[in-house]
Design an enzyme around this catalytic site. Structure first.
Site, PDB file in Angstrom:
ATOM      1  N   LYS A 223      21.155  64.136  36.031  1.00 58.83           N
ATOM      2  CA  LYS A 223      20.516  63.586  37.052  1.00 58.83           C
ATOM      3  C   LYS A 223      20.499  64.902  38.016  1.00 58.83           C
ATOM      4  O   LYS A 223      21.255  64.960  38.863  1.00 58.83           O
ATOM      5  CB  LYS A 223      21.144  62.482  37.644  1.00 58.83           C
ATOM      6  CG  LYS A 223      20.016  61.519  38.255  1.00 58.83           C
ATOM      7  CD  LYS A 223      19.374  62.118  39.520  1.00 58.83           C
ATOM      8  CE  LYS A 223      20.043  61.816  40.844  1.00 58.83           C
ATOM      9  NZ  LYS A 223      19.430  62.604  41.763  1.00 58.83           N
ATOM     10  N   GLY A 277      29.099  66.973  44.618  1.00 57.08           N
ATOM     11  CA  GLY A 277      28.305  66.642  45.891  1.00 57.08           C
ATOM     12  C   GLY A 277      29.037  66.557  46.977  1.00 57.08           C
ATOM     13  O   GLY A 277      30.361  66.804  47.183  1.00 57.08           O
ATOM     14  N   GLY A 282      30.903  60.850  46.762  1.00 56.48           N
ATOM     15  CA  GLY A 282      31.942  60.965  45.485  1.00 56.48           C
ATOM     16  C   GLY A 282      32.628  59.549  45.307  1.00 56.48           C
ATOM     17  O   GLY A 282      32.828  58.821  44.577  1.00 56.48           O
ATOM     18  N   GLU A 299      33.867  66.774  41.959  1.00 58.12           N
ATOM     19  CA  GLU A 299      33.852  68.135  42.694  1.00 58.12           C
ATOM     20  C   GLU A 299      33.288  68.347  44.097  1.00 58.12           C
ATOM     21  O   GLU A 299      32.028  67.928  43.983  1.00 58.12           O
ATOM     22  CB  GLU A 299      33.252  69.399  41.884  1.00 58.12           C
ATOM     23  CG  GLU A 299      33.736  70.599  42.395  1.00 58.12           C
ATOM     24  CD  GLU A 299      32.761  71.489  43.282  1.00 58.12           C
ATOM     25  OE1 GLU A 299      33.019  71.286  44.572  1.00 58.12           O
ATOM     26  OE2 GLU A 299      31.987  72.262  42.708  1.00 58.12           O
ATOM     27  N   CYS A 333      30.250  74.781  48.481  1.00 57.33           N
ATOM     28  CA  CYS A 333      31.505  73.868  48.838  1.00 57.33           C
ATOM     29  C   CYS A 333      32.564  74.711  49.032  1.00 57.33           C
ATOM     30  O   CYS A 333      33.588  74.373  49.647  1.00 57.33           O
ATOM     31  CB  CYS A 333      31.472  72.756  47.694  1.00 57.33           C
ATOM     32  SG  CYS A 333      31.173  73.485  46.025  1.00 57.33           S
ATOM     33  N   GLU A 432      32.479  69.512  57.201  1.00 55.77           N
ATOM     34  CA  GLU A 432      31.739  70.299  56.371  1.00 55.77           C
ATOM     35  C   GLU A 432      30.500  70.338  56.789  1.00 55.77           C
ATOM     36  O   GLU A 432      29.699  69.297  56.706  1.00 55.77           O
ATOM     37  CB  GLU A 432      31.754  69.799  54.730  1.00 55.77           C
ATOM     38  CG  GLU A 432      31.196  70.917  54.032  1.00 55.77           C
ATOM     39  CD  GLU A 432      31.296  70.557  52.510  1.00 55.77           C
ATOM     40  OE1 GLU A 432      31.059  69.361  52.273  1.00 55.77           O
ATOM     41  OE2 GLU A 432      31.561  71.490  51.664  1.00 55.77           O
TER      42      GLU A 432
HETATM   43  P1  ADP Z   1      23.643  65.696  49.792  1.00 61.10           P
HETATM   44  O1  ADP Z   1      23.998  64.738  50.854  1.00 61.10           O
HETATM   45  O2  ADP Z   1      24.058  67.188  50.247  1.00 61.10           O
HETATM   46  O3  ADP Z   1      22.318  65.542  49.413  1.00 61.10           O
HETATM   47  P2  ADP Z   1      24.583  64.144  47.627  1.00 61.10           P
HETATM   48  O4  ADP Z   1      26.337  64.177  47.418  1.00 61.10           O
HETATM   49  O5  ADP Z   1      24.057  63.008  48.421  1.00 61.10           O
HETATM   50  O6  ADP Z   1      24.674  65.551  48.541  1.00 61.10           O
HETATM   51  O7  ADP Z   1      23.890  64.405  46.230  1.00 61.10           O
HETATM   52  C1  ADP Z   1      24.392  64.901  45.172  1.00 61.10           C
HETATM   53  C2  ADP Z   1      23.726  64.279  44.193  1.00 61.10           C
HETATM   54  O8  ADP Z   1      24.291  62.946  44.051  1.00 61.10           O
HETATM   55  C3  ADP Z   1      22.355  64.087  44.146  1.00 61.10           C
HETATM   56  O9  ADP Z   1      21.672  64.467  42.635  1.00 61.10           O
HETATM   57  C4  ADP Z   1      21.934  62.927  44.652  1.00 61.10           C
HETATM   58  O10 ADP Z   1      20.856  62.295  44.237  1.00 61.10           O
HETATM   59  C5  ADP Z   1      23.240  62.038  44.006  1.00 61.10           C
HETATM   60  N1  ADP Z   1      23.269  60.941  44.840  1.00 61.10           N
HETATM   61  C6  ADP Z   1      23.387  60.536  45.831  1.00 61.10           C
HETATM   62  N2  ADP Z   1      23.934  59.484  46.396  1.00 61.10           N
HETATM   63  C7  ADP Z   1      24.114  58.667  45.281  1.00 61.10           C
HETATM   64  C8  ADP Z   1      24.734  57.378  44.820  1.00 61.10           C
HETATM   65  N3  ADP Z   1      24.866  56.596  45.893  1.00 61.10           N
HETATM   66  N4  ADP Z   1      24.888  57.236  43.565  1.00 61.10           N
HETATM   67  C9  ADP Z   1      24.741  58.358  42.682  1.00 61.10           C
HETATM   68  N5  ADP Z   1      24.200  59.305  42.798  1.00 61.10           N
HETATM   69  C10 ADP Z   1      23.859  59.877  44.240  1.00 61.10           C
END
Ligand code: ADP
Length: 530
Positions: A223, A277, A282, A299, A333, A432
């Site tokens: 994804k 992310g 996480g 990570e 990161c 961050e």
């Molecule tokens: P940012 O806030 O910097 O965009 P994220 O951690 O939200 O970083 O995003 C990293 C990835 O996690 C993206 O692919 C995003 O679509 C996905 N993502 C965001 N929220 C969720 C969630 N609740 N469950 C699963 N995946 C998520």
């Protein structure tokens, strides 16, 4: 990962090392002059004009809902293309396909050598499309084309080759515990793996995830981040052309929370989730894993200390400080976002740093001369500008930048920004920012800086600049982080493990450690007793 060009501001490397690496990487592109290529033709034009579907069971399909979303060029704010918006129903279909491919498809029957061959073929194909992929990455993410080419694409190729090599080197052990039993271990793939990746290194994060998972014989649902879905889709196309069996690599573009990302993290038939992310996402992933107690590797973020002692090579450390915070617009990161300067060199260092930062060229990533591009999105630009306001209100002194550059007009740019007079307890030193904002903090001695460096909830990386080898090793041992660089910054290699201490996550990616993340160990006991 090498992030410096000779003479450019991102020059955190020993000169000789840099030249060797640069020449090797230049060969990847057949010596082509990308600027000239871009002027004549946009190599990714065909890909951009085609409709962008989901990859499920070896076929490109629309989302069940029929929905699509736009992806933007952050340097111009223009829509690049529309992409299928996958949701829960599409994740269900992809997991089914991945399960079938894992349990009964040709993938599991293939020899390790055949799997390796497919991975090498994919690496070769990415190499053959290197310029096109570099353009696509720069258009979708905003990063300078030189970085896309020499870092993202080059490291993607190296990562697939490195893990292609591992496919033929997976081993169990025999353990002579008791002479009445023959006991041995098998190293087996985990099964169906969900991989959720961010937007800062879209293609490279796909490679870090797909490489070891495929080498170990798993099947995958990837994804990509909603901000940057394009290079993952193009790599999916190349993988299909190379002959990966249907269902082995599935790609679901779409959103995270309450959408494709969370459907994948919650899925009861997914055996493992690998996530890169934000730390708060996480936590959501971890909660979602509870249903079937799937394995999770995380990570997450960082707030790395970049520590310069008075006896360091100051010019090299200045370049390292710039690489540390401004590479990839600070959206890294392991960015060296806290610069600790030993008090006697503080002023000299700052004047050299500001002079060099003043020469950095900000602009569109597609321009070969650009050193720093836009943030990935409006949301990111606003987040960074908000942190700049917070730092000012906390009493930090703005030395440069601090705003969006008006002269560039459109695009989500933030000027390279440096604050001095920062106290390690301020929010600008603890949270961050994920942007081009450096917090400079003076220190007295090794004990003082070790304590301040570790006073953070994160622990992804850190760096030490000194000519005193004992001091370097002593501090490397004290810093609570997964990576410590000595007299260099931002170096990564597919063979060297990378990951976090504390709230920067757990599990080590890259090297043989990633093999641990994607395999199960089974012990077999054979009774030999008469
Ligand atoms: P940012 O806030 O910097 O965009 P994220 O951690 O939200 O970083 O995003 C990293 C990835 O996690 C993206 O692919 C995003 O679509 C996905 N993502 C965001 N929220 C969720 C969630 N609740 N469950 C699963 N995946 C998520």
């Amino acid at each position: 990962m090498i992030v410096g060009w000779r003479g450019g501001p991102f020059c955190g490397l020993a000169h000789a090392t840099y030249i060797v690496v640069r020449n090797e990487r230049a060969k990847l592109f057949g010596g082509s002059n990308v600027a000239a290529v871009i002027e004549k033709e946009l190599l990714c034009k065909d890909f951009l004009t085609k409709s962008k579907k989901l990859l499920i069971d070896g076929k490109w399909v629309d989302a069940e809902s029929g929905k699509t979303f736009e992806t933007y060029n952050p340097a111009t704010e223009e829509v690049l293309t529309r992409v299928a918006e996958g949701g829960k129903a599409d994740v269900d279909k992809a997991v089914k396909a991945a399960r079938k491919a894992f349990e009964s498809g040709p993938w599991r029957k293939m020899s390790n050598a055949e799997r390796a061959k497919l991975m090498f073929k994919l690496a070769d194909s990415i190499e053959a499309h290197a310029d096109e992929l570099a353009q696509l990455e720069t258009l979708d993410n905003g990063k300078p084309i030189k970085e896309s080419r020499y870092v993202d694409v080059a490291q993607t190729i190296e990562t697939f080759r490195y893990y292609g090599g591992w496919a033929t080197k997976l081993e169990g052990e025999t353990i002579n515990a008791n002479s009445d039993f023959f006991t041995y271990t098998l190293r087996e793939p985990i099964g169906v793996v969900g991989q959720i990746i961010p937007w800062n290194f879209p293609m490279l994060m796909a490679a870090w995830k797909l490489g070891p998972a495929l080498a170990c014989g798993n099947t995958v649902i990837l994804k990509p981040a909603e901000q940057t879905p394009l290079t993952a889709l193009r790599i999916g196309e190349l993988a299909m052309e190379c002959g990966f069996p249907e269902g082995v690599i599935n790609i679901i573009t779409g959103f995270g929370a309450d959408s494709a990302g969370s459907a994948l993290a919650n899925h009861m038939d997914v055996d493992k989730i690998a996530f890169t992310g934000e730390d708060k996402t996480g936590r959501e992933i971890l909660k979602a894993s509870l249903g079937n107690l799937k394995r999770v590797s995380l990570e997450l973020g960082g707030k790395a200390p970049n520590i310069v002692f008075a006896d360091a090579d100051i010019d090299a450390a200045v370049r390292g400080a710039i690489t540390g915070i401004f590479f990839n617009q600070g959206q890294v990161c392991c960015a060296g976002s806290r610069l600790f300067l030993e008090k006697p060199i503080h002023d000299e260092f700052m004047s050299k740093l500001l002079e060099r930062v003043g020469k950095m060229r900000q602009g569109q990533g597609m321009d070969e001369k650009t050193h720093i591009g836009p943030q990935v999105s409006k949301e990111q630009q606003e987040r960074v500008l908000n942190y700049i306001d917070i730092a000012k209100k906390e009493g930090a002194k703005l030395e440069c930048g601090g705003m969006a550059p008006e002269e560039l007009g459109k695009g989500y740019f933030v000027k390279p920004t440096i604050f001095t007079g920062v106290n390690n307890d301020m929010r600008i030193a603890q949270e961050e920012v994920f942007g081009p904002v450096l917090a400079v903090i003076p220190f007295n001695n090794i004990e003082d800086v070790a304590e301040q460096a570790n006073k953070t909830t994160f622990g992804l990386s850190g760096a030490v600049w000194t000519k005193d080898i004992k001091k370097a090793h002593r501090l490397a041992g004290k810093i609570k982080a997964g990576t410590v660089w000595v007299n260099c910054y931002n170096l990564l290699d597919p063979a060297i493990p990378f990951g976090g201490y504390k709230m920067s996550g757990y599990g080590r990616e890259l090297g043989k450690h990633s093999i641990e993340l994607y395999t199960n160990i089974k012990s077999v006991w054979v009774n030999l007793a008469e």
